[in-house]
Design an enzyme around this catalytic site. Structure first.
Site, PDB file in Angstrom:
ATOM      1  N   GLY A 187       7.225  47.798  34.247  1.00 11.65           N
ATOM      2  CA  GLY A 187       8.131  46.588  34.379  1.00 11.65           C
ATOM      3  C   GLY A 187       8.351  45.869  33.035  1.00 11.65           C
ATOM      4  N   GLN A 213       6.848  42.742  41.822  1.00  8.14           N
ATOM      5  CA  GLN A 213       5.830  42.222  42.865  1.00  8.14           C
ATOM      6  C   GLN A 213       6.187  42.482  44.474  1.00  8.14           C
ATOM      7  OE1 GLN A 213       2.407  42.136  42.991  1.00  8.14           O
ATOM      8  NE2 GLN A 213       2.782  41.453  41.044  1.00  8.14           N
ATOM      9  N   GLY A 272       5.254  51.171  38.348  1.00  3.67           N
ATOM     10  CA  GLY A 272       4.500  52.101  39.321  1.00  3.67           C
ATOM     11  C   GLY A 272       3.277  51.569  39.697  1.00  3.67           C
ATOM     12  N   HIS A 273       2.376  51.013  38.699  1.00  5.39           N
ATOM     13  CA  HIS A 273       0.899  50.484  39.220  1.00  5.39           C
ATOM     14  C   HIS A 273       0.681  49.388  40.097  1.00  5.39           C
ATOM     15  CE1 HIS A 273       0.294  47.023  36.244  1.00  5.39           C
ATOM     16  NE2 HIS A 273       1.314  47.517  36.010  1.00  5.39           N
ATOM     17  N   CYS A 322      -2.180  38.396  32.464  1.00  5.58           N
ATOM     18  CA  CYS A 322      -1.920  38.033  31.191  1.00  5.58           C
ATOM     19  C   CYS A 322      -2.306  36.559  30.872  1.00  5.58           C
ATOM     20  CB  CYS A 322      -0.638  38.004  30.738  1.00  5.58           C
ATOM     21  SG  CYS A 322       0.361  39.456  31.083  1.00  5.58           S
TER      22      CYS A 322
END
Ligand SMILES: Cc1ncc(COP(=O)(O)O)c(C=O)c1O
Length: 382
Positions: free
Chosen positions: A74, A184, A205-206, A329
């Site tokens: 992303g 999201q 993807g994750h 983050c």
């Protein structure tokens, strides 16, 4: 979760890989490991798998295959779309309109553009975390090159009035490239990019049970952006670098399973979240962000009155419940959440919020178990 005596409620940060995605990833490494740009049989296998996956993924989002470019995730897709229109000899009067609650991938790109001398407008939100429609639209003009509005926020789950804003923005200036970070949202919503009307999107993807290090940049064929990576002619000559075909195959398999089970998964997520929130509400003084408005089914951002969220998060971890204070983050850097700040949450209260995020690996009973762990932990630290 397989082999883990741990209740994982941090799916908004990342998800475990779905079994089907893991199998597809492994299979691709075994039988389609060759460089998809090569000229022999094994390369052709890799190339076929890549293009079949592209067709499939495009179909899921109502896009054409040529509108799909695979990226490292992303962050790369957001950077590419936000920055590169400004690299293309854009007049210095060009502007970007975005919001104060975007993910760091968008905010960081916006700051970079600002440093280059372009005008960037960061639009505010109300107390529920919903973007101000009028302020957004009124900030767009004939100089606006890109408008970027996330579909739903990753810290609160609050869904933004994207269709309304998009329509009004295009009335102001139909040339504006309207980008949406849907990273999201894809975890619990069905999206069709052309029906929605967005010009570009970032997917990761994750977040949906696929591998890490793979994502998608959707760009409507109406637009052409300068390349961001230079070198080889991979990815329809748009993105240099040997293609992560096994990652792509894993992503396609994750999306396949996710789309097939989306309505059941959504029901489970909403049920478990409701049990979780209702159980906490009965016993504790809490405030649930966006409780009565449209929000993604998998995120619950809760303010615990007079409890330090760092202390609570560490204590929950020791009891086997993994949650987070906001985006990965922001919590790693121990900064106060920029999203809650934008919502005008008082400084003292910002540090009493935790994000609980359910996901595909959530099971029946997890909501109640998690609530019981939170209740006993709050009692032990109070
Ligand atoms: C809304 C949003 N956008 C972008 C990203 C970045 O995605 P990636 O980790 O694939 O770079 C994330 C992940 O935290 C996210 O939640």
């Amino acid at each position: 979760m397989k082999g883990l005596e741990y209740l994982y409620l941090d799916h908004a940060a990342t998800t475990p890989m779905r079994e089907t995605a893991f199998e597809a990833f492994k299979d691709a490494e075994e039988v389609a490991f060759a460089n998809s740009s090569g000229g022999h049989e094994l390369s052709r296998r890799a190339k076929n798998l890549l293009e079949e996956s592209r067709d499939f993924i495009a179909g899921i989002f109502g896009a054409a295959p040529k509108e799909i470019t695979f990226t490292s995730g992303g962050t790369e897709a957001d950077n590419w779309i936000i920055k590169s229109p400004f690299l293309n000899n854009a007049p210095i009067s060009s502007e970007l309109v975005t919001t104060q609650i975007e993910h760091e991938a968008v905010l960081g790109s916006a700051e970079w553009i600002k440093e280059k001398g372009f005008e960037v407008k960061f639009i505010g939100v109300n107390g529920d975390g919903v973007v101000d429609v009028n302020e957004f639209v009124e900030s767009c003009n004939k100089e606006t090159l890109v408008a970027s509005l996330m579909y739903a926020n990753n810290e609160t789950g609050v869904i933004q009035p994207i269709s309304e804003i998009l329509k009004k923005v295009k009335d102001v200036n139909p040339e504006i490239l309207f980008h949406s970070d849907v990273v999201q949202a894809v975890a619990s919503e069905k999206l069709d990019f052309h029906k929605l009307g967005i010009d570009s999107a970032a997917i990761s993807g994750h977040k949906i049970g696929g591998p890490k290090g793979i994502g998608v940049m959707f760009l409507s064929s109406k637009y052409k952006l300068p390349n961001y990576f230079h070198g080889g002619k991979q990815e329809l000559e748009r993105r240099a670098g040997t293609v992560n075909v096994s990652g792509v195959a894993g992503l396609a398999a994750a999306l396949k399973e996710q789309q097939e089970t989306l309505s059941e998964e959504k029901m489970l997520l909403e049920r478990e979240r409701k049990i979780f929130e209702d159980t906490l509400k009965e016993k504790l003084q809490i405030k649930i962000v966006g409780e009565n408005i449209n929000r993604l089914s998998h995120i619950s951002n809760i303010q615990f009155k007079d409890i330090n969220s760092e202390t609570l998060m560490v204590a929950l971890d020791l009891k086997g419940l993994g949650v987070s204070r906001g985006s990965a983050c922001a919590s790693g850097a121990q900064k106060p959440s920029h999203v809650l700040k934008a919502m005008n949450v008082h400084d003292d209260d910002i540090n009493s919020h935790l994000r609980f995020s359910f996901g595909w690996s959530t099971n029946d009973g997890d909501g109640l178990n998690a609530a019981n762990i939170v209740l006993s932990t709050v009692e032990s630290i109070s």
